[in-house]
Design a protein around this motif. Structure first.
Motif, PDB file in Angstrom:
ATOM      1  N   LEU A   1      -2.853  11.767 -12.182  1.00  0.00           N
ATOM      2  CA  LEU A   1      -1.924  11.374 -11.401  1.00  0.00           C
ATOM      3  C   LEU A   1      -1.581  11.055  -9.777  1.00  0.00           C
ATOM      4  N   SER A   2      -1.599  12.269  -9.507  1.00  0.00           N
ATOM      5  CA  SER A   2      -1.815  12.415  -8.135  1.00  0.00           C
ATOM      6  C   SER A   2      -2.497  12.030  -6.674  1.00  0.00           C
ATOM      7  N   ASP A   3      -4.075  11.620  -7.824  1.00  0.00           N
ATOM      8  CA  ASP A   3      -5.348  10.887  -7.472  1.00  0.00           C
ATOM      9  C   ASP A   3      -4.876   9.603  -7.287  1.00  0.00           C
ATOM     10  N   LEU A   4      -3.427   8.839  -7.954  1.00  0.00           N
ATOM     11  CA  LEU A   4      -3.734   7.356  -8.032  1.00  0.00           C
ATOM     12  C   LEU A   4      -3.734   6.624  -7.039  1.00  0.00           C
ATOM     13  N   ASP A   5      -3.432   6.607  -5.765  1.00  0.00           N
ATOM     14  CA  ASP A   5      -2.829   6.432  -4.404  1.00  0.00           C
ATOM     15  C   ASP A   5      -4.576   6.246  -3.843  1.00  0.00           C
ATOM     16  N   GLY A   6      -5.585   7.126  -3.653  1.00  0.00           N
ATOM     17  CA  GLY A   6      -6.657   7.407  -3.046  1.00  0.00           C
ATOM     18  C   GLY A   6      -7.220   6.171  -4.385  1.00  0.00           C
ATOM     19  N   MET A   7      -7.286   6.080  -5.249  1.00  0.00           N
ATOM     20  CA  MET A   7      -7.749   5.204  -6.422  1.00  0.00           C
ATOM     21  C   MET A   7      -7.955   4.025  -5.913  1.00  0.00           C
ATOM     22  N   LEU A   8      -6.278   3.997  -5.951  1.00  0.00           N
ATOM     23  CA  LEU A   8      -6.076   2.401  -5.852  1.00  0.00           C
ATOM     24  C   LEU A   8      -6.439   1.635  -4.280  1.00  0.00           C
ATOM     25  N   ALA A   9      -6.889   2.699  -3.169  1.00  0.00           N
ATOM     26  CA  ALA A   9      -7.572   1.919  -1.857  1.00  0.00           C
ATOM     27  C   ALA A   9      -8.999   2.315  -2.396  1.00  0.00           C
ATOM     28  N   GLU A  10      -9.489   3.040  -3.177  1.00  0.00           N
ATOM     29  CA  GLU A  10     -11.162   2.750  -2.804  1.00  0.00           C
ATOM     30  C   GLU A  10     -11.161   1.664  -3.522  1.00  0.00           C
ATOM     31  N   LEU A  11     -10.426   1.324  -4.888  1.00  0.00           N
ATOM     32  CA  LEU A  11     -10.947  -0.210  -5.525  1.00  0.00           C
ATOM     33  C   LEU A  11     -11.304  -1.414  -5.365  1.00  0.00           C
ATOM     34  N   ASP A  12     -10.108  -1.411  -3.692  1.00  0.00           N
ATOM     35  CA  ASP A  12      -9.529  -2.362  -2.955  1.00  0.00           C
ATOM     36  C   ASP A  12     -10.372  -2.814  -2.072  1.00  0.00           C
ATOM     37  N   SER A  13     -11.595  -1.243  -2.175  1.00  0.00           N
ATOM     38  CA  SER A  13     -11.891  -1.971  -0.672  1.00  0.00           C
ATOM     39  C   SER A  13     -13.145  -2.419  -1.196  1.00  0.00           C
ATOM     40  N   GLY A  14     -13.665  -3.540  -2.289  1.00  0.00           N
ATOM     41  CA  GLY A  14     -14.873  -3.379  -2.545  1.00  0.00           C
ATOM     42  C   GLY A  14     -16.178  -2.363  -2.773  1.00  0.00           C
ATOM     43  N   ARG A  15     -15.781  -1.693  -2.221  1.00  0.00           N
ATOM     44  CA  ARG A  15     -17.106  -0.682  -2.121  1.00  0.00           C
ATOM     45  C   ARG A  15     -17.142   0.052  -3.241  1.00  0.00           C
TER      46      ARG A  15
ATOM     47  N   ARG B   1       0.793  -1.396   0.056  1.00  0.00           N
ATOM     48  CA  ARG B   1      -0.176   0.436   0.461  1.00  0.00           C
ATOM     49  C   ARG B   1       0.734   1.251  -0.215  1.00  0.00           C
ATOM     50  N   GLN B   2       1.315   0.718  -0.649  1.00  0.00           N
ATOM     51  CA  GLN B   2       3.108   2.295  -0.637  1.00  0.00           C
ATOM     52  C   GLN B   2       3.774   2.334  -2.084  1.00  0.00           C
ATOM     53  N   LEU B   3       3.676   3.982  -2.714  1.00  0.00           N
ATOM     54  CA  LEU B   3       3.932   4.220  -3.783  1.00  0.00           C
ATOM     55  C   LEU B   3       4.730   4.877  -3.619  1.00  0.00           C
ATOM     56  N   ARG B   4       6.395   4.870  -4.155  1.00  0.00           N
ATOM     57  CA  ARG B   4       7.520   5.950  -4.974  1.00  0.00           C
ATOM     58  C   ARG B   4       6.992   6.508  -5.288  1.00  0.00           C
ATOM     59  N   TRP B   5       7.116   7.348  -5.390  1.00  0.00           N
ATOM     60  CA  TRP B   5       7.008   9.110  -6.741  1.00  0.00           C
ATOM     61  C   TRP B   5       8.778   9.128  -6.997  1.00  0.00           C
ATOM     62  N   ALA B   6       8.587   9.583  -8.367  1.00  0.00           N
ATOM     63  CA  ALA B   6       9.597   9.937  -8.781  1.00  0.00           C
ATOM     64  C   ALA B   6       9.795  10.977  -9.479  1.00  0.00           C
ATOM     65  N   GLU B   7      10.696  12.272  -9.904  1.00  0.00           N
ATOM     66  CA  GLU B   7       9.761  12.912 -11.196  1.00  0.00           C
ATOM     67  C   GLU B   7      12.360  13.132 -12.129  1.00  0.00           C
ATOM     68  N   ASP B   8      12.439  12.558 -13.254  1.00  0.00           N
ATOM     69  CA  ASP B   8      13.655  12.625 -13.737  1.00  0.00           C
ATOM     70  C   ASP B   8      13.427  13.827 -14.510  1.00  0.00           C
ATOM     71  N   ALA B   9      14.947  14.648 -14.672  1.00  0.00           N
ATOM     72  CA  ALA B   9      14.936  15.857 -16.274  1.00  0.00           C
ATOM     73  C   ALA B   9      13.879  14.846 -17.665  1.00  0.00           C
ATOM     74  N   PRO B  10      13.979  15.180 -18.558  1.00  0.00           N
ATOM     75  CA  PRO B  10      13.427  14.857 -19.043  1.00  0.00           C
ATOM     76  C   PRO B  10      14.809  14.409 -20.235  1.00  0.00           C
ATOM     77  N   VAL B  11      14.625  13.343 -21.310  1.00  0.00           N
ATOM     78  CA  VAL B  11      15.205  12.509 -22.158  1.00  0.00           C
ATOM     79  C   VAL B  11      14.858  11.841 -23.145  1.00  0.00           C
ATOM     80  N   ASP B  12      14.296  12.786 -24.012  1.00  0.00           N
ATOM     81  CA  ASP B  12      14.350  12.449 -25.653  1.00  0.00           C
ATOM     82  C   ASP B  12      14.493  11.405 -26.434  1.00  0.00           C
ATOM     83  N   LEU B  13      16.093  10.839 -25.628  1.00  0.00           N
ATOM     84  CA  LEU B  13      16.745   9.898 -26.268  1.00  0.00           C
ATOM     85  C   LEU B  13      16.370   8.667 -26.557  1.00  0.00           C
ATOM     86  N   PRO B  14      15.422   7.550 -27.429  1.00  0.00           N
ATOM     87  CA  PRO B  14      14.868   6.559 -27.214  1.00  0.00           C
ATOM     88  C   PRO B  14      16.212   5.563 -27.354  1.00  0.00           C
TER      89      PRO B  14
END
Length: 348
Positions: free
Chosen positions: A322-336, A14-27
């Motif tokens: 994206l910032s609402d992901l944690d709360g939605m995962l909890a809601e979907l897991d609740s069964g309600r 029940r834990q998310l790790r958020w990361a933010e990297d510099a933009p890298v466009d080179l595939p």
């Protein structure tokens, strides 16, 4: 939001790790960079979040669509600005399965589908951007909307399962569970020529969703056996698609199938199941397991969506940032939760 790459991974139960990297466009030379438009939240994502360690990083956020931002020097057939969905490549022709003549069971494709191939991305698409091998993306036809494209992956899971069964025309089919997987399975079964489809689901809201998709034989679980008895004269279903993933339902589900019929397994239980080996053997059941998909399943699924033969947009019940992901995962897991399929928009 700046132009950096923001993404979420599971760091523990029940834990998310958020990361933010510099933009890298080179595939990579054989890869692409994709700006994510939408990512669907799957039951697998919810299980992975609650468990904390069961998913490879690339699988957390595997139902996605986006636009190509950059293309590697060695890539052909794809272009910047092209809409794509995440999927799997064609059979490689080099692995043990392919060399032995079993291309539909290609080891490379199976590894890609499970996010464990050597070229698997470092994180899934709960992100603003992903870098993937070019063989893992498929162009989206013009007749498919972005919302529909975001639902191609679960629709392909179910296309693959129905295709594996290869049911006879006119079959009596039972779909057990009317979540997104069950509703998509029922639609594919209808396209595959099932003569009558019975949908069993405990949730009133999900039963209503099945009815809106045109299914009339929709019952609560306690009404399934009586209706099947009436429809088949006590014979049982020709095919039963088990889409609930509840371990305790496995043997009762098998008992609803006629002698010589097919039990198709789509739901993925996380606990052991107890079955009657003698029952399955004496009634000569065919049991077909189904996990993930092949490249050609994506092609067939997108054709079905573009032609209006299946309705995936009807499953879309909400969009979050994206910032609402944690709360939605909890809601979907609740069964309600009343949601069927929630999409994440990283631009929101």
């Amino acid at each position: 939001m700046n132009d950096g790459e923001r993404y979420a991974t599971v760091s523990g139960p029940r834990q998310l790790r958020w990361a933010e990297d510099a933009p890298v466009d080179l595939p990579a030379p054989d890869g692409v960079v994709v700006d994510i438009t939408y990512t669907g939240i799957c039951g697998t994502d919810v299980h992975g979040w609650t468990d904390g360690h069961m998913l490879p990083p690339a699988v957390f956020g595997h139902e996605w669509t986006g636009t190509i931002r950059a293309v590697g020097d060695g890539v052909t057939g794809l272009a910047v600005g092209q809409r794509v969905v995440g999927g799997v490549g064609p059979a490689c022709g080099r692995c043990r399965q392919c060399v032995a003549g079993h291309a539909r069971q290609c080891d490379t494709v199976f590894a890609e589908a499970n996010g464990v191939d050597a070229a698997a991305p470092a994180h899934g698409a709960f992100a603003t951007r992903v870098r993937v091998a070019a063989r893992r993306v498929l162009p989206v036809p013009d007749g498919i909307t972005d919302v529909e494209a975001a639902l191609v992956e679960p629709a392909t899971v179910t296309f693959h399962a129905v295709r594996r069964v290869g049911m006879e025309l006119g079959s009596v089919a039972v779909v057990q569970g009317a979540g997104p997987i069950g509703l998509l399975t029922a639609q594919h079964a209808r396209n595959a020529g099932a003569g009558r489809i019975i949908v069993s689901e405990p949730s009133e809201a999900r039963r209503a969703a099945a009815q809106r998709l045109g299914f009339t034989d929709v019952v609560a679980p306690d009404g399934l056996a009586p209706l099947l008895q009436d429809v088949t004269g006590g014979l049982g279903a020709d095919v039963l698609f088990e889409c609930a993933g509840v371990a305790s339902l496995l043997q009762p589900s098998a008992e609803l199938v006629r002698r010589g019929g097919v039990l198709a397994l789509l739901g993925f239980p996380l606990t052991p199941s107890t079955v009657s080996y003698g029952d399955w053997q004496s009634r000569e059941l065919t049991v077909i397991g189904s996990l993930a998909y092949n490249h050609e399943d994506f092609v067939g699924t997108m054709r079905a969506i573009a032609q209006g033969r299946i309705d995936v947009a009807a499953l879309h019940t909400g969009t979050i940032g994206l910032s609402d992901l944690d709360g939605m995962l909890a809601e979907l897991d609740s069964g309600r939760s009343t949601h069927a399929k929630v999409l994440v928009d990283p631009r929101a």
